[in-house]
Design an enzyme around this catalytic site. Structure first.
Site, PDB file in Angstrom:
ATOM      1  N   TYR A  33       0.821  -1.207   0.000  1.00 35.65           N
ATOM      2  CA  TYR A  33       0.000   0.000   0.000  1.00 35.65           C
ATOM      3  C   TYR A  33       0.855   1.257   0.000  1.00 35.65           C
ATOM      4  CZ  TYR A  33       0.848   0.870   5.039  1.00 35.65           C
ATOM      5  OH  TYR A  33       1.426   1.136   6.252  1.00 35.65           O
ATOM      6  N   ARG A  52       8.366   3.935  -4.628  1.00 38.05           N
ATOM      7  CA  ARG A  52       8.376   3.009  -3.488  1.00 38.05           C
ATOM      8  C   ARG A  52       7.336   1.899  -3.691  1.00 38.05           C
ATOM      9  NH1 ARG A  52       7.512   5.400   2.420  1.00 38.05           N
ATOM     10  NH2 ARG A  52       5.359   5.557   1.670  1.00 38.05           N
ATOM     11  N   ARG A 100      -7.799 -20.328  -1.403  1.00 40.98           N
ATOM     12  CA  ARG A 100      -6.806 -20.124  -0.337  1.00 40.98           C
ATOM     13  C   ARG A 100      -5.755 -21.223  -0.303  1.00 40.98           C
ATOM     14  NH1 ARG A 100      -5.263 -20.972   4.769  1.00 40.98           N
ATOM     15  NH2 ARG A 100      -4.598 -19.152   5.993  1.00 40.98           N
ATOM     16  N   HIS A 102      -1.281 -21.114   0.584  1.00 41.28           N
ATOM     17  CA  HIS A 102      -0.250 -20.129   0.925  1.00 41.28           C
ATOM     18  C   HIS A 102       0.656 -19.738  -0.241  1.00 41.28           C
ATOM     19  CE1 HIS A 102      -1.574 -21.332   4.878  1.00 41.28           C
ATOM     20  NE2 HIS A 102      -0.842 -20.379   5.432  1.00 41.28           N
ATOM     21  N   LEU A 207      11.201   1.450   7.029  1.00 38.42           N
ATOM     22  CA  LEU A 207      10.567   1.847   5.777  1.00 38.42           C
ATOM     23  C   LEU A 207      11.264   3.126   5.293  1.00 38.42           C
ATOM     24  CD1 LEU A 207       8.024   1.195   3.924  1.00 38.42           C
ATOM     25  CD2 LEU A 207       7.057   3.230   4.993  1.00 38.42           C
TER      26      LEU A 207
HETATM   27  N1  PDD Z   1       2.969   5.317   7.609  1.00 31.12           N
HETATM   28  N2  PDD Z   1       7.635   3.877   8.889  1.00 31.12           N
HETATM   29  C1  PDD Z   1       6.474   3.189   8.921  1.00 31.12           C
HETATM   30  C2  PDD Z   1       6.454   1.854   9.583  1.00 31.12           C
HETATM   31  C3  PDD Z   1       5.330   3.739   8.328  1.00 31.12           C
HETATM   32  O1  PDD Z   1       4.173   3.042   8.336  1.00 31.12           O
HETATM   33  C4  PDD Z   1       5.386   5.027   7.724  1.00 31.12           C
HETATM   34  C5  PDD Z   1       4.195   5.645   7.073  1.00 31.12           C
HETATM   35  C6  PDD Z   1       6.612   5.719   7.738  1.00 31.12           C
HETATM   36  C7  PDD Z   1       6.776   7.064   7.110  1.00 31.12           C
HETATM   37  O2  PDD Z   1       6.654   6.998   5.713  1.00 31.12           O
HETATM   38  P1  PDD Z   1       6.136   8.243   4.850  1.00 31.12           P
HETATM   39  O3  PDD Z   1       6.950   9.416   5.245  1.00 31.12           O
HETATM   40  O4  PDD Z   1       6.385   7.812   3.451  1.00 31.12           O
HETATM   41  O5  PDD Z   1       4.670   8.420   5.171  1.00 31.12           O
HETATM   42  C8  PDD Z   1       7.712   5.097   8.311  1.00 31.12           C
HETATM   43  C9  PDD Z   1       1.762   5.677   6.910  1.00 31.12           C
HETATM   44  C10 PDD Z   1       1.497   7.130   6.882  1.00 31.12           C
HETATM   45  C11 PDD Z   1       0.645   4.839   7.521  1.00 31.12           C
HETATM   46  O6  PDD Z   1       0.692   3.617   7.386  1.00 31.12           O
HETATM   47  O7  PDD Z   1      -0.247   5.415   8.130  1.00 31.12           O
END
Ligand code: PDD
Length: 291
Positions: A33, A52, A100, A102, A207
């Site tokens: 997502y 990304r 379903r 895996h 991330l």
């Molecule tokens: N979250 N690390 C994690 C685990 C995240 O889920 C997110 C983003 C970030 C920051 O990434 P960015 O700057 O690209 O939003 C870092 C989103 C907003 C969410 O799942 O709500």
């Protein structure tokens, strides 16, 4: 105004926007997502988000071509149909629907693509950006590929719930060596006692945040120095300033860590400078003053 959501090319009233129960996104979190913000109807950092997304799909071997035109059109339609000019779009792509089992389904299946939009509560966000938030630390509980933005978020859900129970905004992960990785939905930064800005490098254990990337760019000349490297939970506890970055948190000051004040308990000067720099960055792209 009915809320309109998107499923596989169709714009539908939100209640009718559904997927089959054997969608692998539902059965296995076999999905990726993105959350992209838009202001004045214009997306922020669309290209890095799509890059990304492409990497996340590749990371899970989901065959789906990410085309900029497709997502621009999706965004425009969702903004127009929902009459929202400032908010976020949530896009999820799953491997698709199959009985379903895996292992990946044999033969071609069509990925499922869904999207929703919602406004951001900018008043609440501005309030937090001004006053700062409380955060807690928790032990890493996620699968080994947090660099892939997959919908496998159960660990993150449990960490956020632990934070919520303590009245905290975010849970910050530390690994079994006591080294900070990132927040449950944000990247973590600190200003250490030498006044150096420190954030973990994108080494596969976090991330690669799009907001993080923007702040790495916009901090140039605004701070004494920046180090992208691992740092410990103990170092975080003695930091002068701490802040979080994410699409929905912007540059969010953390003023209380595990029940103790960070610095003097108020958002620090470096955080303020970086908030302003990020504010300018958003304005340059979208024309909007957001916070
Ligand atoms: N979250 N690390 C994690 C685990 C995240 O889920 C997110 C983003 C970030 C920051 O990434 P960015 O700057 O690209 O939003 C870092 C989103 C907003 C969410 O799942 O709500």
């Amino acid at each position: 105004m009915p809320r309109i959501s998107f499923v596989n090319g169709n714009y539908l009233p939100h209640e009718q926007a559904t997927v089959p129960i054997e969608d692998r996104g539902l059965q296995f979190s076999d999905a990726v997502y993105e959350i992209i913000s838009f202001f004045g109807g214009k997306p922020l950092d669309l290209i890095p988000h799509l890059e990304r997304l492409k990497k996340s799909l590749e990371g899970l071997s989901i065959k789906y071509d990410v085309e900029k035109g497709y997502f621009l059109d999706l965004l425009e339609q969702m903004i127009a149909r929902n009459k929202i000019s400032d908010g976020i779009i949530y896009i999820q792509i799953t491997r698709g629907v199959a009985p379903r089992d895996h292992a990946f389904p044999k033969g071609e299946i069509t990925p499922t693509i869904i999207a929703t939009v919602r406004p951001l509560d900018m008043e609440a966000i501005r309030n937090r950006l001004t006053n700062g938030v409380k955060i807690i630390t928790v032990a890493e509980n996620r699968w080994g590929r947090p660099d892939i933005k997959s919908t496998s978020l159960l660990g993150n859900v449990l960490a956020k719930e632990a934070a919520a129970r303590e009245g905290a905004y975010e849970a910050v992960y530390f690994d079994h060596h006591g080294i900070v990785t990132e927040g449950a939905s944000s990247n973590v930064w600190m200003v250490n006692n030498e006044g150096i800005l420190v954030t973990r490098k994108t080494d596969g254990k976090i991330l690669p945040g799009i907001t993080r990337l923007a702040v790495v760019k916009t901090q140039k000349g605004a701070v004494k120095g920046i180090e992208e490297r691992p740092f410990s939970r103990d170092a975080l506890k003695t930091a002068r300033e701490i802040f979080l970055t994410s699409t929905t948190s912007f540059v969010m000051p953390a003023v209380n860590l595990d029940g103790k004040s960070v610095g003097d308990g108020k958002p620090g000067p470096v955080t303020r400078v970086l908030q302003k720099a990020y504010q300018k960055y958003i304005k340059e792209q979208t024309g909007q003053t957001v916070f």
